[in-house]
Scaffold this active site. Structure first.
Site, short mmCIF file in Angstrom:
data_model
loop_
_atom_site.label_atom_id
_atom_site.label_comp_id
_atom_site.label_asym_id
_atom_site.label_seq_id
_atom_site.Cartn_x
_atom_site.Cartn_y
_atom_site.Cartn_z
CD GLU A 288 -6.99 25.85 45.79
OE1 GLU A 288 -5.88 26.23 46.18
OE2 GLU A 288 -7.92 26.59 45.49
CG ASP A 289 -4.25 22.90 42.60
OD1 ASP A 289 -5.36 23.44 42.78
OD2 ASP A 289 -3.19 23.52 42.48
#
Ligand code: MN
Length: 735
Positions: A93-94
């Site tokens: 996600e990051d």
């Protein structure tokens, strides 16, 4: 990232390695050949990909995944795959790392779990139905691989432990979600330790004053309690060992949240909560001796202290649905005080604390696995495509916390149902077809109606009739999610048939009246008859609730009717509502990011007064409502509709007064009421709106509604009322 801190990068590097080594030590018991290498690889990947990121506290981001992995290993008892996934849970996600990268490096299984974790990361962000839909997705991953949820819980626990640096509104939102969904989920998965900690941490942010108050009270009497426990335990310990049992006997404090729950539920002050701790007897027994040993210990305890016959709970013979096994009793202690004693073996204790994962470890030796059945049930619910997501969430949540009862079929098979389940629930549990045609039941050979509430140990035989069909009011009779969703989809199906019928009738009628059959005209008709949808219109036509001649009348008035569909509340945007209510004038409450003065009303459920910790909630039809952050409805509102919550803060003032309630209890004495009202109206010049008093054999119990300026004013008044002779307790109540 800009920061004022001067960071010693070398020291930081050492600290990261130190934490990593602690993680390895925590996972040692489950490590097999090659596992250490996998974990190292995951750690290196996480470290590299998060290297430029920092947490709100200024710490290196990697501390977070390491801590999550440590919780997964140490507190949940998960193995290598989960540790790897926990270390990598935020990378997709990051950072630039993709799922394909993960699959290439760590294999399909790991990639699938991380995919699940990434998908549910945004679970609570937007509006409520989307949120519920996302929650359903999260549960789909549970049906898929329970480890996704377990790692998610570890992630949530670490975030809750380190929330001090978050802005207040985020703290409120995260804490609300936690108390609303994550803690119940942890409970259902049998993770008692994590559930308690999540509840306490939520309370610390949602209701800081009460939290601090109870923590302080607990601390004051700590030494005294320790001494009491020591004296209570000593004789048990002695005899247990004399009789050849190997056991650990100790006292264990209850959580702040559970103490507060008890105070609220029983409406008693802190001083009257007797079970601030429980005594645990943890036996070291061979599997085949477990049950006999537990009862042996029970016998020893109850020889020493008199048990309360109503408080014996035997979850050794019939474990709870989440796997919990234990023998509970409440006995009278030496100082005339009730003490709860929990008796279980080390195996049972590990399941009690670590829940699911420990359960798996012992799976071979446990005969009937309630958790397996539960996950099977979740799967069934998820497979029902008819259920709408919000309903589903409601039903599902209801089933997370309920206690269970055991019911026998006519052939003696055991069926587990939530407490409060009825004969109709039982019928649906057996089979959807049996439920749908149920007309009554025989409970212990006696005829009862379908609404009969079952008792633990009942034997139930269902009576059916082919003429029976599910009815609307059945929804009030059943409590299980399964029965609810089956009834709902059957009713929906029924309604669709009726609507189809009504549609045909209406089509013919309109044709004869030479009105075009189109969406526009149907909407106008629905509006004319004040019905929320065209489907309702069809149903009403089919059921004859709309006279066809009225449609002619509609024709005549058609021109006067505004040609628009009724305004549906969902169509109003938050901004729209904000604009509508702007421009009011009030000096005492500041609302929103820029702390403007906007119109608001005070919520009736918690009657906030200045000085209370509050937030604003944008309602669909009523503008902004102000609630206390510890309002009974706050968690549900903030967790489900986080986007409608606005900041609100009191502006110091004295001119206005607010309605609040006080409950005063004491020993009735001639003049007690006089003395109380004198303090209120003469000394404090506070206006009373109402006063209700109950006296029962000398015990005085009064509720007084009064107008005060703010919390300071109120606290002052409470302090002075407590000084009145005969008054033993004064508490504020909400509604
Ligand atoms: Mn995370």
């Amino acid at each position: 990232m800009k920061t004022e801190l001067v960071i010693d990068l070398e020291a930081e590097k050492q600290e990261i390695l130190k934490r990593y080594r602690a993680l390895l030590r925590a996972s040692k018991s489950t490590l097999q050949k090659g596992d250490k290498k996998e974990i190292r690889k995951a750690f290196d990947m996480a470290l590299e990909s998060h290297k430029d990121m920092r947490r709100k506290s200024g710490e290196p981001y990697i501390y977070h995944p390491i801590a999550v992995a440590q919780i997964a290993a140490e507190e949940i008892g998960l193995g290598t795959t989960s540790i790897v996934c926990a270390l990598l849970h935020d990378v997709v996600e990051d950072t630039d790392i993709t799922l394909e990268d993960i699959e290439r490096e760590f294999g399909k299984k790991t990639a699938k779990i991380i995919d699940g974790l990434t998908k549910i990361s945004g679970v609570f962000d937007t509006n409520s139905s989307l949120q519920a839909e996302n929650f359903r997705k999260m549960l789909l991953t549970l049906a898929d691989d329970v480890r996704v949820i377990l790692i998610k819980l570890a992630d949530r626990l670490h975030n809750m432990r380190t929330m001090d640096f978050m802005p207040r509104h985020k703290q409120l939102k995260i804490a609300s979600e936690t108390i609303y969904l994550y803690a119940p989920l942890a409970h259902r998965l049998g993770l008692y330790a994590i559930k308690s900690e999540l509840e306490d941490l939520s309370m610390k942010y949602l209701d800081p004053d009460t939290y601090k108050f109870i923590a302080k009270k607990l601390n004051e009497k700590k030494a005294e309690r320790a001494l009491f426990i020591k004296k209570f335990v000593e004789p048990i310990d002695e005899i247990v060992h004399e009789q050849g049992l190997v056991a650990d006997v100790y006292g264990r404090p209850k959580s702040i949240h559970s103490i507060w729950n008890k105070m609220k539920k029983k409406n008693i002050p802190f001083e009257e909560v007797y079970d601030l701790f429980a005594i645990r007897i943890i036996l070291d027994s061979a599997y085949e001796n477990e049950k006999a040993d537990c009862w042996k210990a029970y016998s020893i305890v109850t020889d020493l202290y008199r048990p309360n016959p109503d408080r014996l709970r035997d979850w050794v013979s019939s474990p709870k649905g989440n796997g919990y096994e234990s023998l509970h009793t409440t006995v009278m202690g030496p100082r005339g005080q009730w003490v709860e004693v929990q008796i279980r073996t080390q195996r049972m204790n590990e399941i009690a604390e670590k829940g699911f994962a420990a359960h798996w470890k012992y799976k071979e030796s446990s005969n009937d696995n309630g958790l397996d059945q539960w996950i099977q049930k979740v799967r069934e619910m998820l497979n029902n495509p008819e259920a709408n997501a919000l309903d589903f969430l409601d039903d599902f949540k209801m089933n997370l916390f309920s206690d269970e009862i055991f019911i026998f079929t006519p052939k003696g098979a055991l069926i587990q149902l939530p407490l409060g389940a009825t004969a109709l629930d039982f019928a649906f549990e057996i089979h959807t077809g049996v439920g749908a045609t149920c007309i009554g039941a025989k409970v212990n050979h006696k005829l009862v109606p379908i609404s009969y509430k079952l008792q633990n140990g009942d034997q139930v035989e269902i009576i059916t009739s082919s003429k029976q069909t599910p009815k609307e009011d059945w929804l009030n009779i059943v409590v299980t999610a399964k029965a609810k969703s089956k009834i709902k989809s059957s009713l929906k199906e029924e309604k669709r048939k009726i609507a189809d019928n009504g549609k045909e009738i209406l089509e013919r009628k309109l044709k004869s009246l030479k009105i075009t059959y189109n969406t526009d005209n149907l909407q106008k008709l629905s509006y004319f008859f004040k019905l929320p949808s065209t489907q309702e219109l069809f149903v009403n036509v089919a059921l004859g609730k709309i006279e066809l001649k009225d449609i002619k009348e509609y024709l005549n008035t058609e021109k006067e009717v505004e040609s628009r569909a009724p305004e549906r509340p969902e169509n109003l945007s938050v901004d729209g509502i904000k604009n509508k209510i702007k421009g009011g004038d009030s000096d005492i409450l500041l609302i929103g990011e820029d702390m403007q003065r906007i119109d608001y009303t005070l919520a009736a459920c918690c009657n906030p007064i200045p000085g209370d910790d509050v937030f604003g909630f944008i309602t669909v039809s009523d503008g902004i409502k102000i609630h206390r952050t510890n309002c009974p409805n706050a968690a549900q509102l903030m967790a489900n509709y986080g986007y409608r919550v606005v900041k609100a803060k009191w502006n110091k003032q004295q001119e206005l007064t607010f309605l609040t309630g006080l409950r005063i209890v004491g020993i009735d004495d001639v003049g007690l009421i006089n003395n109380i009202t004198r303090v209120i109206s003469t000394d404090f010049k506070v206006n009373m709106r109402s006063i209700t008093v109950d006296t029962n054999e000398g015990i005085f119990d009064g509720s007084i509604m009064i107008f005060v300026n703010d919390t300071e004013h109120l606290e002052n008044l409470i302090r002075n009322l407590l000084k009145v002779k005969g008054v033993t307790g004064v508490t504020r109540f909400d509604a």
